[in-house]
Design an enzyme around this catalytic site. Structure first.
Site, short mmCIF file in Angstrom:
data_model
loop_
_atom_site.label_atom_id
_atom_site.label_comp_id
_atom_site.label_asym_id
_atom_site.label_seq_id
_atom_site.Cartn_x
_atom_site.Cartn_y
_atom_site.Cartn_z
N ARG A 47 2.45 11.93 16.86
CA ARG A 47 2.17 13.30 16.41
C ARG A 47 0.94 13.25 15.52
O ARG A 47 0.70 12.25 14.86
CB ARG A 47 3.33 13.84 15.55
CG ARG A 47 4.66 13.92 16.24
CD ARG A 47 5.74 14.46 15.28
NE ARG A 47 5.65 13.91 13.94
CZ ARG A 47 5.49 14.62 12.84
NH1 ARG A 47 5.40 15.92 12.90
NH2 ARG A 47 5.43 14.04 11.66
N ARG B 184 -2.01 21.31 9.69
CA ARG B 184 -1.40 22.23 8.72
C ARG B 184 -2.27 23.49 8.63
O ARG B 184 -3.43 23.39 8.30
CB ARG B 184 -1.34 21.51 7.38
CG ARG B 184 -0.33 22.05 6.44
CD ARG B 184 -0.39 21.27 5.16
NE ARG B 184 0.46 20.09 5.14
CZ ARG B 184 0.36 19.16 4.19
NH1 ARG B 184 -0.54 19.25 3.25
NH2 ARG B 184 1.17 18.12 4.21
N ARG C 12 -1.51 -6.95 11.41
CA ARG C 12 -2.88 -6.66 11.00
C ARG C 12 -2.97 -7.03 9.53
O ARG C 12 -2.01 -6.87 8.77
CB ARG C 12 -3.21 -5.16 11.16
CG ARG C 12 -3.44 -4.73 12.57
CD ARG C 12 -4.68 -5.29 13.21
NE ARG C 12 -5.91 -4.72 12.67
CZ ARG C 12 -7.12 -5.25 12.85
NH1 ARG C 12 -7.26 -6.38 13.52
NH2 ARG C 12 -8.19 -4.66 12.35
N ARG D 129 -11.42 2.60 3.41
CA ARG D 129 -11.34 3.53 2.28
C ARG D 129 -11.77 2.88 0.98
O ARG D 129 -11.81 1.64 0.88
CB ARG D 129 -9.94 4.14 2.14
CG ARG D 129 -8.81 3.15 2.25
CD ARG D 129 -7.48 3.90 2.26
NE ARG D 129 -6.37 2.97 2.09
CZ ARG D 129 -5.12 3.32 1.86
NH1 ARG D 129 -4.80 4.59 1.75
NH2 ARG D 129 -4.19 2.41 1.72
N GLU E 142 -11.35 -1.30 1.03
CA GLU E 142 -10.30 -1.88 1.87
C GLU E 142 -10.85 -2.14 3.27
O GLU E 142 -11.26 -1.21 3.95
CB GLU E 142 -9.14 -0.87 1.91
CG GLU E 142 -7.85 -1.42 2.42
CD GLU E 142 -6.73 -0.39 2.24
OE1 GLU E 142 -6.48 0.08 1.10
OE2 GLU E 142 -6.11 -0.03 3.26
N TYR F 178 7.22 -1.59 9.28
CA TYR F 178 6.54 -0.94 8.17
C TYR F 178 7.57 -0.09 7.44
O TYR F 178 8.27 0.72 8.03
CB TYR F 178 5.37 -0.06 8.62
CG TYR F 178 4.75 0.59 7.41
CD1 TYR F 178 3.84 -0.11 6.63
CD2 TYR F 178 5.14 1.85 6.99
CE1 TYR F 178 3.32 0.43 5.48
CE2 TYR F 178 4.64 2.40 5.83
CZ TYR F 178 3.73 1.69 5.08
OH TYR F 178 3.23 2.23 3.91
N ASP G 21 8.02 2.31 3.91
CA ASP G 21 7.55 2.86 2.65
C ASP G 21 8.48 2.40 1.54
O ASP G 21 9.61 1.96 1.81
CB ASP G 21 7.51 4.40 2.72
CG ASP G 21 6.17 4.90 3.26
OD1 ASP G 21 5.15 4.21 3.05
OD2 ASP G 21 6.16 5.98 3.88
#
Ligand SMILES: Cc1cc2nc3c(=O)[nH]c(=O)nc-3n(C[C@H](O)[C@H](O)[C@H](O)COP(=O)(O)OP(=O)(O)OC[C@H]3O[C@@H](n4cnc5c(N)ncnc54)[C@H](O)[C@@H]3O)c2cc1C
Length: 371
Positions: free
Chosen positions: A170, A174, A247, A278, A298, A346, A348
């Site tokens: 997805r 917004r 990665r 970034r 980064e 991964y 959070d």
């Protein structure tokens, strides 16, 4: 003999250690790094909390996890609102009405939706064959070319046409003027940094840093009744079925004698020609007023054995291999595998806390761990 040898002083290991210690268990926590806190490690550089392993913003929709973590810290009201730089242009993220009005001069959601839809219609993609087609069919040409293509290619080290479509399921668009990156109701940065949270969790528990599990256990095989292992699951099994892939990232940090370098904590560089993805300006996570600033560039990089594994590559090959390691792990008596490396996913921070509390609940046969 310890009740638990906890391998990894990251968030998973530390939550487990805190809860086991609370239940009267004797724990030893080790980490091969020379510090605690794993990837959420923050260090004080001239009164600025620097996120050594990349920007970490705590966000969750789970009130119980929010209350749990607030036992260990006071969070500020930081709201993540990254900015993207593409050539000479600056855009707000996530993709929202501020982004669209800057890109096309549109004023209303209706105009923005029509613009995106007309670009999607012109492409006429029915079944996306790769990530590029998938992204184009979701957001149209301009958002893809300026904000997704170069960034994604840098992240994965290859062209979007060579990446599978499933990576992007997805791409939320917004249609309000809202730059808050996350949809979660709870968000912030802990005052005093993340390391202080882990210090609090590990208070009164024995901790040894710069200690590798495999060396320690060779010397002292009967050190603990049980092991909580948050290192790499394939390394635990001596890579006997093959290596899982990741990665990696490289961070370049500079302390600059100026007050404000970029005016925002997170600025993404979406052009492929710029090698970093970034720049983080750490003081803005904490509304800092210091007379200097610390920035980190980064750089995504290939992972090879021995370098830091940051992101699991959850493609078919790796997921199948992980399932085989997981089957071996289930047969391993007295070892609990947890965290991002132990479970090859991964996670959070809020999800890691939830997973660690779930492991505690199971281990101590309790109905609930909150309250
Ligand atoms: C760049 C980046 C940005 C992120 N940003 C966010 C964010 O904004 N918000 C968010 O919620 N989450 C974020 N995350 C996710 C967050 O970092 C993880 O949820 C969390 O750090 C996982 O904790 P863990 O304990 O599973 O793993 P880790 O923190 O990696 O802890 C595992 C520890 O085990 C140690 N270890 C491994 N092998 C051995 C061994 N053989 N012997 C001894 N010790 C060993 C390692 O040194 C490590 O310290 C980000 C992750 C990355 C990579």
């Amino acid at each position: 003999m310890y009740d638990y040898l906890i391998v990894g002083a990251g968030l998973f290991g530390s939550v487990f250690a805190y809860e086991a210690n609370k239940r009267g268990k004797r724990c030893l926590v080790i980490d091969k790094r020379d510090h605690i806190a794993g990837n959420i490690y923050t260090e004080d550089v001239g009164d600025i909390q620097v996120h050594r392993y990349g920007a970490h913003i705590f966000h969750t929709s789970n009130k119980e996890i929010w209350d749990y973590v607030n036992q260990f810290a006071t969070f500020n009201h930081y709201i993540n609102s990254p900015v993207a730089v593409y050539k000479e242009e600056l855009y707000n993220l996530p993709f929202n009405m501020n982004t669209f009005s800057k890109m096309w001069g549109v004023h209303t959601p209706k105009e923005a939706k029509a613009k995106i839809q007309s670009q999607i219609d012109q492409l006429n993609i029915s079944t996306p064959k790769n990530l590029e087609e998938q992204a184009l069919s979701l957001v149209g040409t301009d958002v893809y070319e300026k904000l997704i293509k170069g960034y994604t290619e840098k992240q994965w080290g290859r062209d979007c046409t060579e990446l599978p479509a499933f990576i992007i399921k997805r791409l939320p668009l917004r249609f309000t003027f809202d730059n808050n990156y996350f949809n979660d109701p709870y968000q912030g940065i802990p005052k005093g940094g993340y390391t202080a949270i882990i210090e609090k969790m590990l208070e009164g528990i024995e901790v040894q840093t710069s200690t590798d599990y495999f060396e320690l256990i060779k010397e002292k095989p009967a050190l603990a009744k049980k092991i909580v292992f948050t290192g790499m699951i394939d390394e635990y099994f001596a890579y006997q079925l093959g290596e899982l892939q990741y990665r990696s990232l490289r961070f370049e940090t500079e302390d600059l004698p100026e007050e404000n370098y970029q005016g925002n904590a997170v600025v993404n560089y979406t052009q492929r020609e710029i090698p970093y993805t970034r720049i983080i300006e750490h003081k803005h996570f904490d509304f800092g007023k210091q007379d200097h600033t610390v920035i980190t560039r980064e750089y995504p990089s290939e992972w090879e054995k021995g370098s830091e594994p940051y992101y699991p590559i959850n493609d078919e090959r790796n997921n199948t291999l992980y399932e085989k390691y997981h089957a071996l792990a289930q047969k391993e008596q007295n070892v609990i595998f947890g965290g991002r490396l132990g479970q090859y996913r991964y996670y959070d921070m809020d999800k890691v806390i939830a997973a660690a509390l779930e492991a505690v609940k199971e281990e101590f046969s309790e109905d609930h761990v909150f309250g």
